[in-house]
Design a protein around this motif. Structure first.
Motif, PDB file in Angstrom:
ATOM      1  N   TYR A 296     -14.378  22.696  -6.290  1.00 27.81           N
ATOM      2  CA  TYR A 296     -13.622  23.401  -5.659  1.00 27.81           C
ATOM      3  C   TYR A 296     -13.845  23.967  -4.207  1.00 27.81           C
ATOM      4  O   TYR A 296     -13.093  24.267  -3.206  1.00 27.81           O
ATOM      5  N   HIS A 297     -15.076  24.027  -4.046  1.00 21.80           N
ATOM      6  CA  HIS A 297     -15.518  24.585  -2.703  1.00 21.80           C
ATOM      7  C   HIS A 297     -15.321  23.154  -1.750  1.00 21.80           C
ATOM      8  O   HIS A 297     -14.937  23.273  -0.569  1.00 21.80           O
ATOM      9  N   ILE A 298     -15.620  21.980  -2.232  1.00 26.10           N
ATOM     10  CA  ILE A 298     -15.254  20.586  -1.523  1.00 26.10           C
ATOM     11  C   ILE A 298     -13.625  20.705  -1.190  1.00 26.10           C
ATOM     12  O   ILE A 298     -13.387  20.412  -0.062  1.00 26.10           O
ATOM     13  N   GLU A 299     -12.925  20.901  -2.192  1.00 24.41           N
ATOM     14  CA  GLU A 299     -11.271  20.958  -1.962  1.00 24.41           C
ATOM     15  C   GLU A 299     -11.200  22.072  -0.847  1.00 24.41           C
ATOM     16  O   GLU A 299     -10.159  21.569  -0.127  1.00 24.41           O
ATOM     17  N   GLU A 300     -11.762  23.190  -0.946  1.00 19.15           N
ATOM     18  CA  GLU A 300     -11.452  24.399  -0.001  1.00 19.15           C
ATOM     19  C   GLU A 300     -11.753  23.751   1.509  1.00 19.15           C
ATOM     20  O   GLU A 300     -11.007  24.155   2.357  1.00 19.15           O
ATOM     21  N   LEU A 301     -12.933  23.204   1.622  1.00 11.63           N
ATOM     22  CA  LEU A 301     -13.295  22.768   3.132  1.00 11.63           C
ATOM     23  C   LEU A 301     -12.585  21.845   3.308  1.00 11.63           C
ATOM     24  O   LEU A 301     -12.048  21.493   4.569  1.00 11.63           O
ATOM     25  N   LEU A 302     -11.986  20.820   2.510  1.00 14.02           N
ATOM     26  CA  LEU A 302     -11.057  19.782   3.114  1.00 14.02           C
ATOM     27  C   LEU A 302      -9.630  20.128   3.350  1.00 14.02           C
ATOM     28  O   LEU A 302      -8.932  19.616   4.218  1.00 14.02           O
ATOM     29  N   ILE A 303      -9.010  21.199   2.533  1.00 12.14           N
ATOM     30  CA  ILE A 303      -7.811  21.738   2.708  1.00 12.14           C
ATOM     31  C   ILE A 303      -7.786  22.356   4.217  1.00 12.14           C
ATOM     32  O   ILE A 303      -7.158  22.233   4.737  1.00 12.14           O
ATOM     33  N   ARG A 304      -8.948  23.179   4.585  1.00  8.40           N
ATOM     34  CA  ARG A 304      -9.113  23.865   5.596  1.00  8.40           C
ATOM     35  C   ARG A 304      -9.296  22.997   6.807  1.00  8.40           C
ATOM     36  O   ARG A 304      -8.840  23.139   8.155  1.00  8.40           O
ATOM     37  N   THR A 305      -9.908  21.744   6.739  1.00 12.49           N
ATOM     38  CA  THR A 305      -9.854  20.818   7.719  1.00 12.49           C
ATOM     39  C   THR A 305      -8.613  19.978   7.857  1.00 12.49           C
ATOM     40  O   THR A 305      -8.107  19.959   8.970  1.00 12.49           O
ATOM     41  N   LEU A 306      -7.908  19.315   6.905  1.00 11.71           N
ATOM     42  CA  LEU A 306      -6.543  18.712   7.152  1.00 11.71           C
ATOM     43  C   LEU A 306      -5.707  18.761   6.222  1.00 11.71           C
ATOM     44  O   LEU A 306      -4.733  17.891   6.021  1.00 11.71           O
ATOM     45  N   GLY A 307      -5.616  19.670   5.447  1.00 10.52           N
ATOM     46  CA  GLY A 307      -4.630  19.855   4.343  1.00 10.52           C
ATOM     47  C   GLY A 307      -3.326  20.323   5.003  1.00 10.52           C
ATOM     48  O   GLY A 307      -3.250  20.942   6.106  1.00 10.52           O
ATOM     49  N   SER A 308      -2.166  20.082   4.301  1.00 10.11           N
ATOM     50  CA  SER A 308      -1.000  20.563   4.834  1.00 10.11           C
ATOM     51  C   SER A 308      -0.742  22.250   4.704  1.00 10.11           C
ATOM     52  O   SER A 308      -1.511  22.732   4.104  1.00 10.11           O
ATOM     53  N   HIS A 309       0.296  22.663   5.101  1.00  8.29           N
ATOM     54  CA  HIS A 309       0.624  24.171   5.122  1.00  8.29           C
ATOM     55  C   HIS A 309       0.992  24.460   3.592  1.00  8.29           C
ATOM     56  O   HIS A 309       0.463  25.708   3.225  1.00  8.29           O
ATOM     57  N   ARG A 310       1.259  23.613   2.999  1.00  7.35           N
ATOM     58  CA  ARG A 310       1.498  23.815   1.690  1.00  7.35           C
ATOM     59  C   ARG A 310       0.208  24.105   0.757  1.00  7.35           C
ATOM     60  O   ARG A 310       0.035  24.868   0.034  1.00  7.35           O
ATOM     61  N   ASP A 311      -0.830  23.116   1.110  1.00  3.90           N
ATOM     62  CA  ASP A 311      -1.926  23.157   0.467  1.00  3.90           C
ATOM     63  C   ASP A 311      -2.872  24.541   0.740  1.00  3.90           C
ATOM     64  O   ASP A 311      -3.452  25.061   0.049  1.00  3.90           O
ATOM     65  N   LEU A 312      -2.614  25.093   2.151  1.00  4.33           N
ATOM     66  CA  LEU A 312      -3.188  26.119   2.490  1.00  4.33           C
ATOM     67  C   LEU A 312      -2.690  27.587   1.557  1.00  4.33           C
ATOM     68  O   LEU A 312      -3.428  28.513   1.354  1.00  4.33           O
ATOM     69  N   ALA A 313      -1.201  27.215   1.748  1.00  3.36           N
ATOM     70  CA  ALA A 313      -0.640  28.452   0.759  1.00  3.36           C
ATOM     71  C   ALA A 313      -1.363  28.468  -0.706  1.00  3.36           C
ATOM     72  O   ALA A 313      -1.439  29.538  -1.152  1.00  3.36           O
TER      73      ALA A 313
ATOM     74  N   LEU B 200       0.766  -1.066   0.004  1.00  4.93           N
ATOM     75  CA  LEU B 200      -0.018   0.019   0.195  1.00  4.93           C
ATOM     76  C   LEU B 200       0.741   1.325   0.086  1.00  4.93           C
ATOM     77  O   LEU B 200       1.840   1.352   0.824  1.00  4.93           O
ATOM     78  N   PRO B 201       0.597   2.162  -0.772  1.00  3.40           N
ATOM     79  CA  PRO B 201       1.560   3.444  -0.735  1.00  3.40           C
ATOM     80  C   PRO B 201       1.200   4.150   0.570  1.00  3.40           C
ATOM     81  O   PRO B 201       0.291   4.337   0.834  1.00  3.40           O
ATOM     82  N   PRO B 202       2.274   4.778   0.927  1.00  3.67           N
ATOM     83  CA  PRO B 202       2.256   5.311   2.322  1.00  3.67           C
ATOM     84  C   PRO B 202       1.149   6.653   2.274  1.00  3.67           C
ATOM     85  O   PRO B 202       0.993   7.378   1.305  1.00  3.67           O
ATOM     86  N   VAL B 203       0.449   6.596   3.281  1.00  4.19           N
ATOM     87  CA  VAL B 203      -0.618   7.706   3.562  1.00  4.19           C
ATOM     88  C   VAL B 203       0.253   8.861   4.079  1.00  4.19           C
ATOM     89  O   VAL B 203       0.318   8.972   5.232  1.00  4.19           O
ATOM     90  N   VAL B 204       0.421   9.804   3.455  1.00  2.00           N
ATOM     91  CA  VAL B 204       1.137  11.136   3.986  1.00  2.00           C
ATOM     92  C   VAL B 204       0.022  11.792   4.598  1.00  2.00           C
ATOM     93  O   VAL B 204      -0.629  12.632   3.922  1.00  2.00           O
ATOM     94  N   LEU B 205       0.351  12.221   5.876  1.00  3.87           N
ATOM     95  CA  LEU B 205      -0.731  12.931   6.644  1.00  3.87           C
ATOM     96  C   LEU B 205       0.025  14.250   6.822  1.00  3.87           C
ATOM     97  O   LEU B 205       1.111  14.387   7.047  1.00  3.87           O
ATOM     98  N   SER B 206      -1.006  15.363   6.873  1.00  2.60           N
ATOM     99  CA  SER B 206      -0.280  16.934   7.071  1.00  2.60           C
ATOM    100  C   SER B 206       0.150  16.985   8.329  1.00  2.60           C
ATOM    101  O   SER B 206       0.960  17.802   8.608  1.00  2.60           O
ATOM    102  N   GLY B 207      -0.379  16.304   9.386  1.00  2.00           N
ATOM    103  CA  GLY B 207      -0.198  16.546  10.896  1.00  2.00           C
ATOM    104  C   GLY B 207      -0.992  17.545  11.523  1.00  2.00           C
ATOM    105  O   GLY B 207      -0.755  18.005  12.513  1.00  2.00           O
ATOM    106  N   ARG B 208      -2.025  18.140  10.805  1.00  8.89           N
ATOM    107  CA  ARG B 208      -3.126  19.190  11.226  1.00  8.89           C
ATOM    108  C   ARG B 208      -4.487  18.579  10.888  1.00  8.89           C
ATOM    109  O   ARG B 208      -4.677  18.071   9.956  1.00  8.89           O
ATOM    110  N   PHE B 209      -5.283  18.870  11.956  1.00  5.87           N
ATOM    111  CA  PHE B 209      -6.501  18.757  11.777  1.00  5.87           C
ATOM    112  C   PHE B 209      -7.456  19.790  12.506  1.00  5.87           C
ATOM    113  O   PHE B 209      -7.130  19.973  13.572  1.00  5.87           O
ATOM    114  N   ASN B 210      -8.555  20.554  11.653  1.00  4.67           N
ATOM    115  CA  ASN B 210      -9.151  21.467  12.404  1.00  4.67           C
ATOM    116  C   ASN B 210     -10.522  21.227  12.796  1.00  4.67           C
ATOM    117  O   ASN B 210     -11.367  20.840  11.529  1.00  4.67           O
ATOM    118  N   VAL B 211     -10.994  20.918  13.954  1.00  2.89           N
ATOM    119  CA  VAL B 211     -12.032  20.316  14.433  1.00  2.89           C
ATOM    120  C   VAL B 211     -13.423  21.312  13.745  1.00  2.89           C
ATOM    121  O   VAL B 211     -14.407  20.829  13.196  1.00  2.89           O
TER     122      VAL B 211
END
Length: 196
Positions: A162-179, A56-67
Motif C-alpha cells: 500500500y505504501h508503494i501504491e501511495e508513492l506511485l499514485i502521488r507520482t503519476l496517478g490520475s486525479h481519480r486515483d488521488l481522490a 497492445l492495449p492502450p497505455v492510458v496516461l494520467s497527464g500528470r507527473f510529480n518530480v
C-alpha cells in the motif's frame, strides 16, 4: 469545436505512442547493455515493428507527473532493495529456519493498469516478495512474501504494498486515483468485511 477535440485526441494518442516507443527503445538498450548507434537504431526499428504488428492495449496516461514524489519513490525503492537484500542474505546464514511464506492479497485503490503494473514490478524487485497473480477487474494483487508466518508480518507485507501504491499514485496517478487515496488513506484499518 469537434475538430479541436479530434485534434487533441489525436495529439494525446501520438504522445502515448511516443512514450511507448521510447520505453521499448530504453528496454532494448538495457537488454543489450550498450548504447551505440546500431543498438539505438535497431531499438527504434524493433519498437516501431512491435507497436505496428502486435496488438497492445492502450497505455492510458494520467497527464500528470510529480518530480518531487518521483524522487521520494526512487530513494525509498533503493533503500527498500538494500534493506531487503541484507535481510534475505541473513536468512541464508542464520541457524534458525526461515518462517513459512504467505500469499497475500492486496486490494488496491488505483484503477490504472499502468500504476497497478508498476506496483507489481516494484514489489517483485524488492527481495523477499514476488507477484504471483493479479485480478485486473477487481484491482487485487496477489504476492508471495518470504518469512511471513504471523498476522503482524502479513500486515507489514500489505503495508509495504500500500505504501508503494501511495508513492506511485502521488507520482503519476490520475486525479481519480488521488481522490481514492484521500478517501481510503489506510486500507489496513478497514473492517474484515470491507475491501481490505
Amino acid at each position: 469545436m469537434s475538430a479541436n477535440r479530434a485534434r487533441m485526441t489525436r495529439g494525446r494518442g501520438l504522445v502515448q505512442q511516443l512514450v511507448l516507443v521510447v520505453s521499448l527503445v530504453l528496454l532494448w538498450l538495457m537488454l543489450w547493455d550498450s548504447v551505440t548507434v546500431v543498438s539505438v537504431v535497431s531499438g527504434i526499428v524493433i519498437a516501431f515493428l512491435v507497436t505496428r504488428v502486435f496488438y497492445l492495449p492502450p497505455v492510458v496516461l494520467s497527464g500528470r507527473f510529480n518530480v518531487w514524489h518521483a524522487m521520494v519513490y526512487g530513494l525509498w525503492f533503493l533503500y527498500s532493495v538494500l534493506r531487503a537484500s541484507v535481510e534475505v542474505a541473513w536468512y541464508a546464514f542464520r541457524r534458525r529456519a526461515v518462517g513459512a511464506g504467505s500469499v497475500v492479497a492486496c486490494d488496491l485503490r488505483t484503477s490504472s493498469d499502468l500504476v497497478l503494473t508498476l506496483i507489481a514490478d516494484t514489489a517483485s524487485l524488492i527481495p523477499g516478495s514476488i507477484i504471483i497473480d493479479s485480478d485486473r477487474a477487481m484491482g487485487i494483487l496477489y504476492l508471495h512474501f518470504l518469512d511471513c508466518d504471523s498476522e503482524e508480518k502479513v500486515r507489514r507485507a500489505k503495508a509495504q504494498v500500500y505504501h508503494i501504491e501511495e508513492l506511485l499514485i502521488r507520482t503519476l496517478g490520475s486525479h481519480r486515483d488521488l481522490a481514492a487515496l484521500r478517501s481510503r488513506p489506510d486500507p489496513l484499518s478497514e473492517t474484515p468485511g470491507g475491501r481490505a
